[in-house]
Each structure stands twice: as C-alpha cells, then as structure tokens.
Design a protein around this motif. Structure first.
Motif, PDB file in Angstrom:
ATOM      1  N   ALA A  42     -54.428  39.222  73.085  1.00 53.39           N
ATOM      2  CA  ALA A  42     -55.436  39.632  72.106  1.00 53.39           C
ATOM      3  C   ALA A  42     -55.172  41.022  71.546  1.00 53.39           C
ATOM      4  O   ALA A  42     -55.548  41.307  70.400  1.00 53.39           O
ATOM      5  CB  ALA A  42     -56.828  39.596  72.739  1.00 53.39           C
ATOM      6  N   SER A  43     -54.511  41.901  72.313  1.00 50.84           N
ATOM      7  CA  SER A  43     -54.338  43.295  71.886  1.00 50.84           C
ATOM      8  C   SER A  43     -52.906  43.762  72.071  1.00 50.84           C
ATOM      9  O   SER A  43     -52.661  44.877  72.532  1.00 50.84           O
ATOM     10  CB  SER A  43     -55.292  44.204  72.671  1.00 50.84           C
ATOM     11  OG  SER A  43     -56.617  43.773  72.567  1.00 50.84           O
ATOM     12  N   SER A  44     -51.948  42.909  71.739  1.00 48.80           N
ATOM     13  CA  SER A  44     -50.548  43.282  71.916  1.00 48.80           C
ATOM     14  C   SER A  44     -50.169  44.418  70.967  1.00 48.80           C
ATOM     15  O   SER A  44     -50.617  44.473  69.815  1.00 48.80           O
ATOM     16  CB  SER A  44     -49.640  42.085  71.653  1.00 48.80           C
ATOM     17  OG  SER A  44     -48.292  42.453  71.756  1.00 48.80           O
ATOM     18  N   LEU A  45     -49.349  45.345  71.473  1.00 48.11           N
ATOM     19  CA  LEU A  45     -48.895  46.485  70.676  1.00 48.11           C
ATOM     20  C   LEU A  45     -47.687  46.135  69.807  1.00 48.11           C
ATOM     21  O   LEU A  45     -47.279  46.943  68.973  1.00 48.11           O
ATOM     22  CB  LEU A  45     -48.547  47.654  71.590  1.00 48.11           C
ATOM     23  CG  LEU A  45     -49.709  48.202  72.439  1.00 48.11           C
ATOM     24  CD1 LEU A  45     -49.219  49.324  73.339  1.00 48.11           C
ATOM     25  CD2 LEU A  45     -50.842  48.683  71.547  1.00 48.11           C
ATOM     26  N   THR A  46     -47.091  44.957  70.024  1.00 47.07           N
ATOM     27  CA  THR A  46     -45.955  44.534  69.204  1.00 47.07           C
ATOM     28  C   THR A  46     -46.491  43.964  67.891  1.00 47.07           C
ATOM     29  O   THR A  46     -47.282  43.022  67.906  1.00 47.07           O
ATOM     30  CB  THR A  46     -45.124  43.462  69.932  1.00 47.07           C
ATOM     31  OG1 THR A  46     -44.724  43.976  71.203  1.00 47.07           O
ATOM     32  CG2 THR A  46     -43.898  43.084  69.113  1.00 47.07           C
ATOM     33  N   PRO A  47     -46.080  44.515  66.721  1.00 49.92           N
ATOM     34  CA  PRO A  47     -46.654  44.050  65.448  1.00 49.92           C
ATOM     35  C   PRO A  47     -46.432  42.558  65.201  1.00 49.92           C
ATOM     36  O   PRO A  47     -47.342  41.872  64.714  1.00 49.92           O
ATOM     37  CB  PRO A  47     -45.914  44.899  64.404  1.00 49.92           C
ATOM     38  CG  PRO A  47     -45.451  46.113  65.139  1.00 49.92           C
ATOM     39  CD  PRO A  47     -45.159  45.654  66.537  1.00 49.92           C
ATOM     40  N   ALA A  48     -45.257  42.032  65.534  1.00 48.18           N
ATOM     41  CA  ALA A  48     -44.978  40.624  65.260  1.00 48.18           C
ATOM     42  C   ALA A  48     -45.730  39.687  66.180  1.00 48.18           C
ATOM     43  O   ALA A  48     -45.811  38.484  65.907  1.00 48.18           O
ATOM     44  CB  ALA A  48     -43.479  40.357  65.373  1.00 48.18           C
ATOM     45  N   ALA A  49     -46.272  40.218  67.294  1.00 49.11           N
ATOM     46  CA  ALA A  49     -46.947  39.377  68.287  1.00 49.11           C
ATOM     47  C   ALA A  49     -48.430  39.690  68.374  1.00 49.11           C
ATOM     48  O   ALA A  49     -49.056  39.480  69.409  1.00 49.11           O
ATOM     49  CB  ALA A  49     -46.290  39.561  69.653  1.00 49.11           C
ATOM     50  N   SER A  50     -49.005  40.208  67.309  1.00 44.84           N
ATOM     51  CA  SER A  50     -50.423  40.581  67.357  1.00 44.84           C
ATOM     52  C   SER A  50     -51.359  39.384  67.260  1.00 44.84           C
ATOM     53  O   SER A  50     -52.496  39.455  67.711  1.00 44.84           O
ATOM     54  CB  SER A  50     -50.724  41.560  66.208  1.00 44.84           C
ATOM     55  OG  SER A  50     -50.394  40.968  64.962  1.00 44.84           O
ATOM     56  N   ASN A  51     -50.888  38.267  66.690  1.00 46.50           N
ATOM     57  CA  ASN A  51     -51.714  37.060  66.572  1.00 46.50           C
ATOM     58  C   ASN A  51     -51.392  36.144  67.743  1.00 46.50           C
ATOM     59  O   ASN A  51     -50.291  35.597  67.853  1.00 46.50           O
ATOM     60  CB  ASN A  51     -51.424  36.361  65.242  1.00 46.50           C
ATOM     61  CG  ASN A  51     -52.409  35.238  64.961  1.00 46.50           C
ATOM     62  OD1 ASN A  51     -53.065  34.736  65.862  1.00 46.50           O
ATOM     63  ND2 ASN A  51     -52.498  34.839  63.701  1.00 46.50           N
TER      64      ASN A  51
END
Length: 852
Positions: A721-730
């Motif tokens: 839900a709160s990943s810091l990786t931009p590509a894995a934010s969803n």
C-alpha cells in the motif's frame, strides 16, 4: 493613264521549286530553302519572269540574316502558305535527303497542282496592282513567305499593302491543308531577321527594347503603345511587362496572341521596327523573338511544383496497385497455410515413406511423450468432447482456454480436439508482441498467417518520406501507415482467405444452394475453419495495440460466421480485453489447471515404462516397478511437484538418467529457488519491473508459511500500500505483474480475485528453501524493515508538521483538542513501530555480520 502590264508568275522558274538532285541537309540547317530572285525580261511583247541565278539562303543577303528594302521597294509577308503543324518533320533525322519544299511540290504537282504553295502568292497579287515582284523567300517554319517588290513613285508601299489586303478580303484564297482560314498579307515595317536556328513559332512573343545606337538609351514601351503596335496583326490575349525590380537588360515585355499565326505575322513584320511614339527622343528599336509557352520539362516541373496534389495521388496509385496486384497473391498464400497445401507431413508420399521407416526414424523421446500424454488425455476426455461439441454449434462466440504455462493447452487443442481437422490456423501472439519496432511486428504478424509478399522494410522508408513531405508541404503525404492500419490489412486479407476456404465445401447440387454465402456459413458450422490464437495477452503490460486488433478481428470472424476462434491464454484477466470486442456476448471458457496426483503419477510411470521397455534387450518386457525399487517415493515427490506438466516431464527425464526421485525433486527445487532469486528478488537490472524486491520477498516469505493468502489482505499491507518504489506504488498492478511473471497465481471467485497461491506447485517448496537460508532471509527482511521504517518516519514527519501548525495558532479552540489527541496517538504508535523495527534491524545486521 498608264497601262500596267500583267505579271505572269511561273513557280517552276524558281530554282528551289524545280525537281532537282537531292541535297544533304543537316540538323543545324533545318528550314533551309533556296532563295529565288525574279526580274523582268527584256524581250518584246508581254513581259515575263525569269529566274535570277544567284545563290542565297535564309541567312539573308550576304549571310547577314537580314533583307533590306531600298527606296521604291517594299516587303510583304504572306502567311498560311505552308502547313504550320508539319514543321516537326524538320526535326526528324530519318526524313530523307529531299527538302520539305521538294516534297510539297511533288505532292501538289501530282494531285493539287493549282494549290502549290508559291503559286498561291501569284494568285494573291492581282495584275491591277502596280508592283513588280523581285524576290520570294519561303519561310517553312513560319508557314509563309516574304515577297519583295518594287513600285513607282506615285504610290507608296503602304497603299500597295491596302490594295493587296482588300483584294484578299474580297477574293479569299484558302490552301488545301487549311480550308477554313484564308491567306493574309501584311507590310513588313521593320527589318526581319531570317534565322535558320532551331526555334519554332509560338503564341508568345518576347519584345526587347533596344537603343537606336550604342551610345543612346532605349525607353521601355508602355502596354498601351505595345497594344497599338501589335493589335493590327490579331487579337492579343495578354501583355506582360518586365518587373520593375528586375535588373535584366535589355528591358523586355511579353505579348501573348490568341493564335500562333497572328504571332508569326507580328514577328516577321515588326522585328527591327523603330518606335518613335513612346520610345523617347531617339526612338526605341524593338526586337522580337518567339518565347516557348510550353517548357521542355513541363510535366516534371508541374509534378515538382505541386507536391500537395502529386504526393497524395502517387500514394493512392501505389495503394491501388498494391491491392490489385499483391492482394490476390497474399490471399493465395494465406489459404495455403490454412488448408496446409504445402505442408509435407500431410503429403501422401511422405506418409507412405514414414510408415515404411517408422522403426528407423522414430525417436524414443517422442514415443515416451505420446505415451505420457495419453494418460492425461484420458483424464481430460470430457474437456475434449466439450470443445468438439462447441465447434459443431452455430453460436457466434469465442472459446477461451485458460491455464498456466505447462498445462498442455496447445497440445489439448491440436492433438485431441482438432485432430484430423484440416482447415486450421495457428496465430502465436508471442513473437508478434516481442518484436522490436513496427516493421518487425508487421513481419511477425505476416509470418504467423502466411501473408506474403510483405514489405515491412518499406514502413520505415515511407515514414521518412511522410516526415519529409510534412515538413515541406505541411500535411502528411499518406505514404506511411500506422501499425494499426498495417495489422488491419493483414487481418483483413486473412479473413478473406478464411471465408474462401470455408466456401470451398459448398457444392452446386446441395439443397441449400440458393442460400447466400453468409446464410450458408451460418447453417454449416462444421465447414468453418478454426483459428487458434496462442499466447494471448503475453506481456500485456507493454502494449495493447496488437491484442486489441486481434480481438476485434476475431470478433468479426465469429459474428460473420466465417470461422471458429479459440483463445489460449495464461492471463486470468482476459475478459477485460475480450469484452471490448464482444461486449454483449458470454465467452465459453475452459480452465485447465494442474492434473491430479493420481494422473501425475501415471504420467511419470508411463514415461518410464515406455523408455525402459524400448531399451530392454531381453525378450521379456520389464516394467519400471521391477527395475526401480525407489519408485515407492513417487507419491511423496509428486505431492511436492504438483500436477504441472513441464515439471513432471522434467522430473521423469531426471529419473531416466538414474537419479532417485528424492534427489531429482531436490535438484528441481534448488533450480527453481535459483530462478526465483534471479528473476524476482535480486535488485540487479530493475529496469522494466513493476514490482520491488521487497514486495516479491514478502509474498515468498508469507506463502512459505501459508499456501493460500487473502488477496485484499496483501493489498492492505504497508509493503504494497505504501511502497517507496515509484513503479510499484499500485498494489493491484504489482500483483497482476507478478502473476503474469508466474511467481504467484491469483484465484478468482465469481469474477473477483480471492486468493493468492504460488505460481507453480514446486515454487511452494522453493519458497520454503529460500526462507531456510538465514543469511538471505536476514538480508531481505532487513530491506523490508528499512522500507517500513522510512514509511513510518514519513508518517511521523507528517504528524509533527500538522501538530506544529495547530500549535502555532494564537488561541487554541476547543474543537482542536480531539484532533491533537488523534495525532499524538498516531505519533506514539508510529514511534513504537519504529523502535520495534530498529531492534529487529539490529538483530538482522548481527546475523549478516556473523553468518556466511
């Protein structure tokens, strides 16, 4: 009153009109005709004309290019004596050695003697006019002749012109080659230039303004003056003056006549005329020359100067030519691929040789695979019969076979459901989707259906031409086409070929011969070809153009009753893509999962029995149970491997090499763990991934403890839900990407995702093996805890910022109190989590420091 003697004119007395020895003429002297001089004889009685035997050509007197009129002399120009349109004969190198005048005289002497060209000059000058003709100069290129005459002092050349003009008006003379236009005459007021250059008449005359002497300056004549000078010779269409900014000298103007013969008369009569009125104090000499109105390369120049019309027209012609010539050829090759006309395995001769040499050319592995798959087909007999039943029905809908990789979808369709069916077409989406660039994509799509010839390289060239044309003319030329349009052409040709193949089964003596093609196809579903689309939605995250075109095309095939369409896909979200093509239809679905443990065990044993039975040298066939005492471990090993066909086949091959089942399973698990490490967990080369290593490790660690995970519960974790990786934010996109990469499998319930399992059954054991590695587990747990700590630290900063904002208020209202208490509780909870994670991070770092 003095009686004027009648002048008799004998054309044959002119040397140029006699029948004489052929003379050679070159191209540079085109238009050469001998000049004839005439004078009055001294004999008694009626005067007569005698030829003056002196050499003269169209280059003028003494080769100066001009003729002069002395006092009491004048020059008349008669037009329409020779056919003007035949001057092209002068250009022909094969015209022979005779001059044009000789040819015309021969022709006229034989058939139309009274209409000889120069005899008409004699008829045009009546005996009542007081003049004496001294010379006649035919001008073949101009279609007329100069007539030089002398007159007495009591009459002027201008009056003689009026008499001749009035006589021709009252007594018109028309030549045989132009019976609708009479001969005209006009007085030469200038100094004509008799050139024999390669120049021919035109309706446009270039008027140059020259000084009367080199030391003087010429004045540019106005359009009114030019009109007054040239209008007497014929109707003028346009007068164009030189641009005032032009620096070209001498100054000039263009006079466009309505007819070419008017321009000829003006040029021959006015060349060298000195204009006093409007020409300045000393006057202005005008020099005339024909100006070609049609340039030699006018077609090329028009094409170059009108790109907005030419380029789209050329593109349309190319497209028309391509459709007319290449489309039938392409349709033929597509039909050959559908009915397997060029497939050697379907040839009778090949089948006979194969049957005779079965023992020589049949390999053990193929026999073992056939025997192993036979056990699976027995288990999936109902699915096969269901597919065959659907192919016999008239319903216009898709058939979707969904299952993970290695579940035997393709083998099930072609080796069982479509066995013995001839008209089938396989389209593999994998090479089409993985192609680099539009040209490669077009080529891959063409190969999949047999579309040839295909000029995929022309797509890049036409794109460059289109770009250049857009930069030049501002609009697209239409040469290049988008990938969507190119794929549409390929699928359209394929649909045409499929319909032709389906209609080949139609016979003229059938009962329903009167039905239309569409109605006949609807009534005979068994005659429709079958299109199998394999690897549908392969790498769907990159682009959807290919899949959208395929699904739309397949929808058209089914709704038009042209063919049956079967989709083979690994993606569970196929309904999103197919619903766009057929939103009002329900798909017929078949889900192929892993086979049951009993069938899996039978599959492995059948492989071993087939192999060892072939390798036995004794007449008695030994089974795998007799030769391998360790097969009792199969139940335990198959429970670990699951029912994936690829893993079971790999397992059986290892057993054939002599490995024990436990050893073979251990190596398979170890190899799978290495694949998981390389593909999902390592941070090297993260470009293109839609997940973070922390998210993949979270699923690996959690699935190692529980075989099933709740889909929504995973989405609610901080890692997703709160990943810091931009590509894995969803989070949902991450899970779909990991499912497409086969790390996990998402099970649905009533259309919604419900549970998450390992992508392959053997991955469950591989997950446990990875979690048993303390160093690896500590390293990846440390990465997760570090990310969680950063997330909570951001939350703490957010809470502190809001508390500072509330504390900076000058007066604390009572309503702010609950918000402050809420933020303080959140701040305390986050701080507690951070402190707990810091302790765990310290312990993990200690493991990484002490362990190898």
């Amino acid at each position: 009153m003095q009686t004027t003697r009648r002048v008799f004119f004998n054309p044959t007395s002119i040397p140029s009109l006699r029948t004489k020895k052929p003379q050679n003429r070159d191209f540079c002297n085109a238009g050469y005709v001998a000049r004839a001089g005439l004078r009055k004889g001294n004999g008694a009685g009626m005067g007569r004309w005698r030829s003056v035997r002196k050499e003269s050509t169209e280059t003028g007197e003494d080769s100066t290019g001009h003729i002069t009129a002395h006092p009491n002399e004048g020059i008349l120009f008669f037009d329409n004596l020779f056919p003007l349109k035949l001057h092209w004969i002068l250009r022909l190198p094969f015209r022979g050695d005779r001059s044009l005048s000789d040819l015309l005289v021969r022709f006229n002497n034989q058939t139309l003697g009274p209409y000889e060209p120069l005899s008409m000059v004699k008829r045009a000058i009546p005996s009542s006019i007081p003049l004496k003709v001294t010379e006649i100069l035919p001008r073949l290129k101009d279609g007329g002749a100069f007539v030089k005459f002398s007159h007495q002092d009591g009459i002027t050349a201008k009056e003689i012109e009026g008499l001749v003009t009035g006589y021709l008006r009252e007594h018109p003379i028309k030549p045989w080659f132009n019976p609708f236009r009479r001969i005209k005459s006009s007085l030469v007021v200038g100094k004509p230039w008799l050139e024999d250059l390669y120049r021919f008449p035109s309706r446009r005359i270039r008027v140059e303004f020259c000084p009367t002497s080199p030391e003087k300056q010429a004045a540019e004549l106005s359009q009114e003056t030019l009109y007054s000078l040239f209008r007497r010779y014929g109707k003028i269409g346009e007068i164009t003056s030189q641009s005032s900014e032009s620096k070209i000298l001498p100054k000039y103007a263009y006079v466009d006549f309505a007819r070419t013969r008017h321009a000829i008369m003006a040029k021959n009569c006015m060349h060298g005329f000195t204009a006093k009125s409007g020409g300045g104090e000393a006057g202005t000499v005008i020099r005339l020359a024909f100006e070609p109105t049609m340039k030699s390369h006018w077609i090329r120049e028009w094409l170059v100067n009108h790109p907005r019309v030419v380029i789209p027209a050329v593109a349309a012609l190319v497209a028309t030519f391509t459709v007319a010539v290449f489309d039938p050829i392409r349709t033929f090759f597509i039909k050959a691929k559908i009915d397997h006309a060029f497939k050697i395995k379907d040839n009778r001769i090949y089948k006979w040789f194969k049957s005779q040499a079965t023992d020589i050319f049949t390999f053990r592995s193929s026999r073992a695979e056939e025997a192993g798959l036979g056990a699976i087909w027995d288990d999936r007999k109902e699915v096969i019969e269901q597919l065959q039943t659907w192919l016999m029905e008239t319903a216009d809908t898709f058939v979707v076979v969904q299952g993970p990789r290695g579940s035997g979808k393709k083998e099930l369709i072609f080796e069982q459901a479509l066995k013995g069916r001839k008209n089938t077409l396989l389209i593999d989406c994998k090479p089409i989707q993985e192609a680099r660039g539009d040209s490669a994509t077009i080529a891959a799509a063409a190969v999949s259906v047999g579309y040839r010839p295909v000029f995929s390289w022309m797509n890049s060239i036409s794109s460059l031409i289109d770009l250049a044309a857009q930069g030049t003319i501002g609009v697209k030329s239409g040469f290049s086409e988008t990938l969507d349009a190119q794929l549409g052409k390929i699928w359209q040709n394929t649909a045409t070929a499929l319909k032709q193949v389906a209609l080949q089964h139609r016979k003229k003596d059938e009962k329903d011969v009167s039905l239309a093609d569409d109605d006949w196809l609807e009534a005979h579903p068994e005659c429709r070809p079958v299109v199998v689309i394999d690897n549908f939605l392969h790498k769907n995250e990159e682009s959807s153009v290919v899949y959208d075109k395929i699904s739309e095309w397949a929808a058209g095939l089914t709704t038009a009753n042209i063919a049956h369409v079967i989709f083979l896909t690994n993606d569970i979200s196929y309904s999103k893509s197919l619903s766009k093509a057929l939103p009002d239809r329900v798909f017929r679905q078949i889900a192929l999962g892993d086979i049951t443990p009993q069938v899996a065990k039978k599959f492995v044993i059948t492989h071993l029995d087939s192999e060892e039975g072939e390798s036995s040298e004794t007449p008695e066939k030994l089974t795998a149970r007799q030769r391998r005492r360790d097969l009792e471990q199969l139940d335990e090993c198959i429970e670990i491997l699951g029912g994936r066909l690829t893993d079971l086949e790999f397992f059986a091959r290892r057993l054939k090499t002599g490995q024990t089942p436990k050893r073979a399973v251990a190596e398979i698990i170890e190899q799978s763990a290495s694949e998981i490490m390389k593909m999902y967990l390592l941070t090297v080369d993260k470009e293109g991934r839609k997940w973070s290593p922390e998210q993949a490790w979270y699923l690996v660690k959690t699935l190692a403890e529980n075989e099933n995970l709740r889909y929504n519960e995973v989405l609610l974790t901080n890692t997703f839900a709160s990943s810091l990786t931009p590509a894995a934010s969803n989070g949902e996109s991450v899970l779909e990407a990991l499912s497409a990469a086969e790390l996990i499998t998402i099970k649905t319930y009533k259309g919604r995702p419900q549970t998450i399992k390992a992508g392959r059954p053997v991955y469950q054991a591989a997950f446990r093996m990875l979690c048993e590695d303390q160093v690896l587990k500590s390293r990846l747990d440390l990465a997760i805890l570090t990310e969680l700590t950063k997330i909570e630290t951001k939350n703490i900063d957010k809470y502190e910022t809001e508390l500072n904002s509330l504390g900076s208020l000058p007066k604390q209202p009572r309503e702010v109190g609950p918000r402050v208490q809420f933020l303080l509780s959140k701040l305390a909870a986050s701080q507690t989590k951070v402190e707990s994670w810091e302790k765990e991070i310290g312990a993990l770092k200690k493991v990484l420091t002490n362990e190898f």
